[in-house]
Design a protein around this motif. Structure first.
Motif, PDB file in Angstrom:
ATOM      1  N   SER A  19       8.425   6.130  -6.493  1.00 34.33           N
ATOM      2  CA  SER A  19       7.482   5.073  -6.115  1.00 34.33           C
ATOM      3  C   SER A  19       6.761   4.489  -7.333  1.00 34.33           C
ATOM      4  CB  SER A  19       6.456   5.615  -5.113  1.00 34.33           C
ATOM      5  OG  SER A  19       5.619   6.562  -5.750  1.00 34.33           O
ATOM      6  N   ALA A  20       6.856   5.157  -8.481  1.00 32.43           N
ATOM      7  CA  ALA A  20       6.252   4.609  -9.705  1.00 32.43           C
ATOM      8  C   ALA A  20       6.957   3.328 -10.151  1.00 32.43           C
ATOM      9  CB  ALA A  20       6.301   5.643 -10.834  1.00 32.43           C
ATOM     10  N   MET A  21       8.142   3.047  -9.589  1.00 32.87           N
ATOM     11  CA  MET A  21       8.854   1.815  -9.947  1.00 32.87           C
ATOM     12  C   MET A  21       8.969   0.848  -8.783  1.00 32.87           C
ATOM     13  SD  MET A  21      11.933   3.420 -12.211  1.00 32.87           S
ATOM     14  CE  MET A  21      12.682   4.038 -10.718  1.00 32.87           C
ATOM     15  N   THR A  22       8.761   1.359  -7.582  1.00 33.89           N
ATOM     16  CA  THR A  22       8.995   0.538  -6.381  1.00 33.89           C
ATOM     17  C   THR A  22       7.781   0.597  -5.447  1.00 33.89           C
ATOM     18  OG1 THR A  22      10.244   2.444  -5.528  1.00 33.89           O
ATOM     19  CG2 THR A  22      11.527   0.612  -6.394  1.00 33.89           C
ATOM     20  N   HIS A  23       6.608   0.429  -6.047  1.00 33.49           N
ATOM     21  CA  HIS A  23       5.354   0.369  -5.295  1.00 33.49           C
ATOM     22  C   HIS A  23       5.232   1.631  -4.445  1.00 33.49           C
ATOM     23  CE1 HIS A  23       1.808  -1.800  -4.485  1.00 33.49           C
ATOM     24  NE2 HIS A  23       2.088  -2.171  -3.257  1.00 33.49           N
ATOM     25  N   TYR A  24       5.079   1.535  -3.133  1.00 36.36           N
ATOM     26  CA  TYR A  24       4.920   2.755  -2.326  1.00 36.36           C
ATOM     27  C   TYR A  24       6.246   3.347  -1.878  1.00 36.36           C
ATOM     28  CZ  TYR A  24      -0.059   1.863  -2.217  1.00 36.36           C
ATOM     29  OH  TYR A  24      -1.354   1.674  -2.582  1.00 36.36           O
ATOM     30  N   LYS A  25       7.334   2.592  -2.054  1.00 34.95           N
ATOM     31  CA  LYS A  25       8.630   3.041  -1.540  1.00 34.95           C
ATOM     32  C   LYS A  25       9.174   4.210  -2.371  1.00 34.95           C
ATOM     33  CE  LYS A  25      13.142   1.308  -0.266  1.00 34.95           C
ATOM     34  NZ  LYS A  25      14.084   0.209  -0.399  1.00 34.95           N
ATOM     35  N   GLY A  26       9.648   5.256  -1.688  1.00 28.55           N
ATOM     36  CA  GLY A  26      10.268   6.391  -2.377  1.00 28.55           C
ATOM     37  C   GLY A  26       9.271   7.449  -2.808  1.00 28.55           C
TER      38      GLY A  26
END
Ligand SMILES: [Zn+2]
Length: 247
Positions: A19-26
């Motif tokens: 999620s550090a690269m895709t906002h809250y996703k993952g």
């Protein structure tokens, strides 16, 4: 018109929460991603986009999950993938001045350095949340002589088939680099896209200082580029000329 050859150059890895690269996703999913630079040539010019980290221990303060093998030292990696010595590189384009993209600027003594004026100014006066990612030793007068900088104010054609477009959002003065290649236009995006999913899924990265500008920057990339080499995309091979299609 001359075509450019662009290659991905891996200069380290970072283990982080997806999620550090895709906002809250993952959230909760740990992934290891590369730190990318790019080497590019039209047969005459030797161009480097971004320069990786300066010092492993120092960069751990900003990103504790970072690692770097000896072959991933920027000078070694450029030698291995491109066959260039540091003094051969005459153009360095920094997408932005975060310390994993400008860290080895000081090793390229014969280069002109292209940066948006706005980014250079922001790097000396970072906002509180972005301060850990700006390390002045990467771009101050000890690293790069003031007269080696080429300060840009917006979109610019540097050479035939080599253009810079502004892509603010991840930082205030962020830019991306477009190369005309035999396969189409390759965008070396820097961190406006940490991964291709940012532009292809219209999903902002996690470190963002201007939200609406992020989505406008994605639109600019979609309008101009066929392929993308994002700053930390794991689905690209070291040394490869094959990048991710922009959809
Ligand atoms: Zn960054």
């Amino acid at each position: 018109m001359k075509k450019w050859v662009v290659k991905a150059i891996q200069v380290g890895s970072i283990e982080l929460d997806r999620s550090a690269m895709t906002h809250y996703k993952g959230k909760g999913e740990t992934v290891t991603v590369p730190i990318w630079c790019a080497g590019a040539t039209d047969g005459e010019h030797k161009v480097l986009v971004d320069t990786g980290i300066r010092d492993l221990e120092e960069y751990k303060k900003a990103e504790p999950g970072v690692s770097q093998s000896p072959q991933q030292d920027t000078v070694e990696a450029v030698r291995r993938i491109m066959g260039w010595e540091p003094e051969d590189v005459t153009i360095v384009i920094n997408t932005h001045l975060h310390c994993d993209h400008s860290g080895s600027n000081g090793k390229f003594k014969n280069a002109k350095f292209y940066i948006q004026k706005k980014e250079w100014e922001a790097a000396f006066m970072p906002l509180v949340p972005e301060a850990p990612f700006y390390d002045q030793l990467c771009y101050d007068k000890h690293a790069v002589n003031y007269f080696q900088w080429e300060f840009l104010n917006g979109d610019t054609e540097i050479l035939p088939g080599l253009r810079i477009i502004t892509t603010p959002g991840h930082t205030r003065g962020h830019q991306s680099v477009l190369f005309d290649t035999a396969k189409g236009v390759v965008c070396v995006s820097g961190d406006i896209c940490n991964v291709a999913e940012n532009v292809n899924g219209n999903l902002e990265p996690n470190i963002v200082v201007m939200v609406p500008e992020v989505y406008e920057s994605f639109q600019r990339i979609r309008q101009t580029s066929h392929f993308i080499l994002p700053g930390h995309e794991p689905e690209i091979e070291d040394g490869s000329e094959d990048f991710i299609p922009v959809i």
